[in-house]
Design a protein around this motif. Structure first.
Motif, PDB file in Angstrom:
ATOM      1  N   VAL A  58      31.636  21.811  17.545  1.00 21.47           N
ATOM      2  CA  VAL A  58      31.062  20.192  17.607  1.00 21.47           C
ATOM      3  C   VAL A  58      29.847  20.249  18.301  1.00 21.47           C
ATOM      4  CG1 VAL A  58      31.883  17.747  18.179  1.00 21.47           C
ATOM      5  CG2 VAL A  58      33.377  19.455  17.059  1.00 21.47           C
ATOM      6  N   TRP A  59      29.522  20.670  19.460  1.00 18.31           N
ATOM      7  CA  TRP A  59      28.446  20.603  20.261  1.00 18.31           C
ATOM      8  C   TRP A  59      27.189  21.026  19.707  1.00 18.31           C
ATOM      9  CZ3 TRP A  59      24.517  23.929  22.192  1.00 18.31           C
ATOM     10  CH2 TRP A  59      23.808  23.299  23.126  1.00 18.31           C
ATOM     11  N   LEU A  60      27.312  22.436  19.066  1.00  8.23           N
ATOM     12  CA  LEU A  60      26.427  22.976  18.297  1.00  8.23           C
ATOM     13  C   LEU A  60      26.096  22.201  16.885  1.00  8.23           C
ATOM     14  CD1 LEU A  60      24.494  25.497  17.981  1.00  8.23           C
ATOM     15  CD2 LEU A  60      26.433  26.689  16.857  1.00  8.23           C
ATOM     16  N   PHE A  61      26.793  21.764  16.239  1.00  8.73           N
ATOM     17  CA  PHE A  61      26.833  20.861  15.024  1.00  8.73           C
ATOM     18  C   PHE A  61      26.122  19.841  15.460  1.00  8.73           C
ATOM     19  CE2 PHE A  61      28.000  17.518  12.231  1.00  8.73           C
ATOM     20  CZ  PHE A  61      27.731  17.873  11.063  1.00  8.73           C
ATOM     21  N   LEU A  62      26.246  19.018  16.425  1.00 11.49           N
ATOM     22  CA  LEU A  62      25.643  17.735  16.860  1.00 11.49           C
ATOM     23  C   LEU A  62      24.322  17.903  17.148  1.00 11.49           C
ATOM     24  CD1 LEU A  62      28.440  15.822  18.631  1.00 11.49           C
ATOM     25  CD2 LEU A  62      27.559  15.457  16.309  1.00 11.49           C
ATOM     26  N   VAL A  63      23.993  19.357  17.974  1.00 11.29           N
ATOM     27  CA  VAL A  63      22.505  19.429  18.526  1.00 11.29           C
ATOM     28  C   VAL A  63      21.722  19.783  17.252  1.00 11.29           C
ATOM     29  CG1 VAL A  63      21.330  20.918  19.911  1.00 11.29           C
ATOM     30  CG2 VAL A  63      23.314  19.925  20.792  1.00 11.29           C
ATOM     31  N   THR A  65      22.113  18.985  13.932  1.00 14.47           N
ATOM     32  CA  THR A  65      22.051  17.755  13.395  1.00 14.47           C
ATOM     33  C   THR A  65      20.815  16.797  13.884  1.00 14.47           C
ATOM     34  OG1 THR A  65      24.299  18.009  12.389  1.00 14.47           O
ATOM     35  CG2 THR A  65      22.910  15.777  12.379  1.00 14.47           C
ATOM     36  N   SER A  66      21.057  16.734  15.039  1.00 12.75           N
ATOM     37  CA  SER A  66      20.078  15.817  15.982  1.00 12.75           C
ATOM     38  C   SER A  66      18.694  16.489  15.848  1.00 12.75           C
ATOM     39  CB  SER A  66      20.559  15.503  17.164  1.00 12.75           C
ATOM     40  OG  SER A  66      19.402  14.902  18.085  1.00 12.75           O
ATOM     41  N   PHE A  72      12.665  16.088  11.011  1.00 15.06           N
ATOM     42  CA  PHE A  72      12.130  15.252   9.865  1.00 15.06           C
ATOM     43  C   PHE A  72      11.279  14.223  10.120  1.00 15.06           C
ATOM     44  CE2 PHE A  72      13.088  12.084   6.732  1.00 15.06           C
ATOM     45  CZ  PHE A  72      12.684  12.835   5.547  1.00 15.06           C
ATOM     46  N   LEU A  73      11.690  13.421  11.244  1.00 15.90           N
ATOM     47  CA  LEU A  73      10.708  12.146  11.442  1.00 15.90           C
ATOM     48  C   LEU A  73       9.425  12.739  11.842  1.00 15.90           C
ATOM     49  CD1 LEU A  73      11.107   9.222  12.020  1.00 15.90           C
ATOM     50  CD2 LEU A  73      11.726   9.750  14.209  1.00 15.90           C
ATOM     51  N   VAL A  74       9.429  13.491  12.813  1.00 16.92           N
ATOM     52  CA  VAL A  74       8.005  14.221  13.230  1.00 16.92           C
ATOM     53  C   VAL A  74       7.233  14.497  12.241  1.00 16.92           C
ATOM     54  CG1 VAL A  74       6.843  15.871  14.687  1.00 16.92           C
ATOM     55  CG2 VAL A  74       8.719  14.810  15.643  1.00 16.92           C
ATOM     56  N   ASN A  75       7.963  15.363  11.250  1.00 18.11           N
ATOM     57  CA  ASN A  75       7.235  15.758  10.061  1.00 18.11           C
ATOM     58  C   ASN A  75       6.676  14.760   9.156  1.00 18.11           C
ATOM     59  OD1 ASN A  75       6.442  18.183   8.571  1.00 18.11           O
ATOM     60  ND2 ASN A  75       8.363  18.650   7.635  1.00 18.11           N
ATOM     61  N   GLN A  76       7.398  13.767   8.790  1.00 17.25           N
ATOM     62  CA  GLN A  76       7.032  12.695   8.463  1.00 17.25           C
ATOM     63  C   GLN A  76       5.614  12.002   8.896  1.00 17.25           C
ATOM     64  OE1 GLN A  76       8.141  11.876   5.328  1.00 17.25           O
ATOM     65  NE2 GLN A  76       9.164  13.664   5.690  1.00 17.25           N
ATOM     66  N   PHE A  77       5.598  11.921  10.169  1.00 14.23           N
ATOM     67  CA  PHE A  77       4.483  11.350  11.093  1.00 14.23           C
ATOM     68  C   PHE A  77       3.125  12.263  10.773  1.00 14.23           C
ATOM     69  CE2 PHE A  77       7.635   8.732  12.669  1.00 14.23           C
ATOM     70  CZ  PHE A  77       6.862   7.064  12.895  1.00 14.23           C
ATOM     71  N   LYS A  78       3.472  13.448  11.087  1.00 13.48           N
ATOM     72  CA  LYS A  78       2.525  14.659  10.894  1.00 13.48           C
ATOM     73  C   LYS A  78       1.714  14.622   9.223  1.00 13.48           C
ATOM     74  CE  LYS A  78       3.505  17.582  14.380  1.00 13.48           C
ATOM     75  NZ  LYS A  78       3.209  19.110  15.089  1.00 13.48           N
TER      76      LYS A  78
END
Length: 90
Positions: A58-63, A65-66, A72-78
């Motif tokens: 669960v820890w690995l999945f959440l990290v 995913t985050s 993705f967000l940084v990519n959109q800004f770039k």
């Protein structure tokens, strides 16, 4: 913060802080989950063992995913910055 034209993006500068905070929260969640797994061992061994096995997954999945969402967000800004640079060259 007072840039009303939104020429300088704050999100890209804050993303490291957001990621660190998310890592802390996810790690705390995993610690609590492992603690419950240890508590479950006393009255239901199967549930306790399953919880302890699931905790790092669960820890690995959440990290992951985050991290993917923030990348993705940084990519959109770039992409926006690169398009602005192309526009300014023309």
């Amino acid at each position: 913060m007072l840039d009303t034209n939104f020429d300088h993006m704050v999100t890209v500068k804050m993303i490291k802080l957001v990621y660190r905070l998310e890592l802390m929260v996810i790690t705390l969640l995993a610690i609590v989950m492992a603690w419950y797994g240890l508590a479950f061992l006393e009255w239901n061994t199967t549930l306790g063992v399953m919880t302890l096995i699931a905790t790092p997954i669960v820890w690995l999945f959440l990290v992951l995913t985050s991290r993917m969402a923030l990348e993705f967000l940084v990519n959109q800004f770039k992409i926006s910055e690169y398009l602005r640079a192309i526009k300014d060259r023309i």
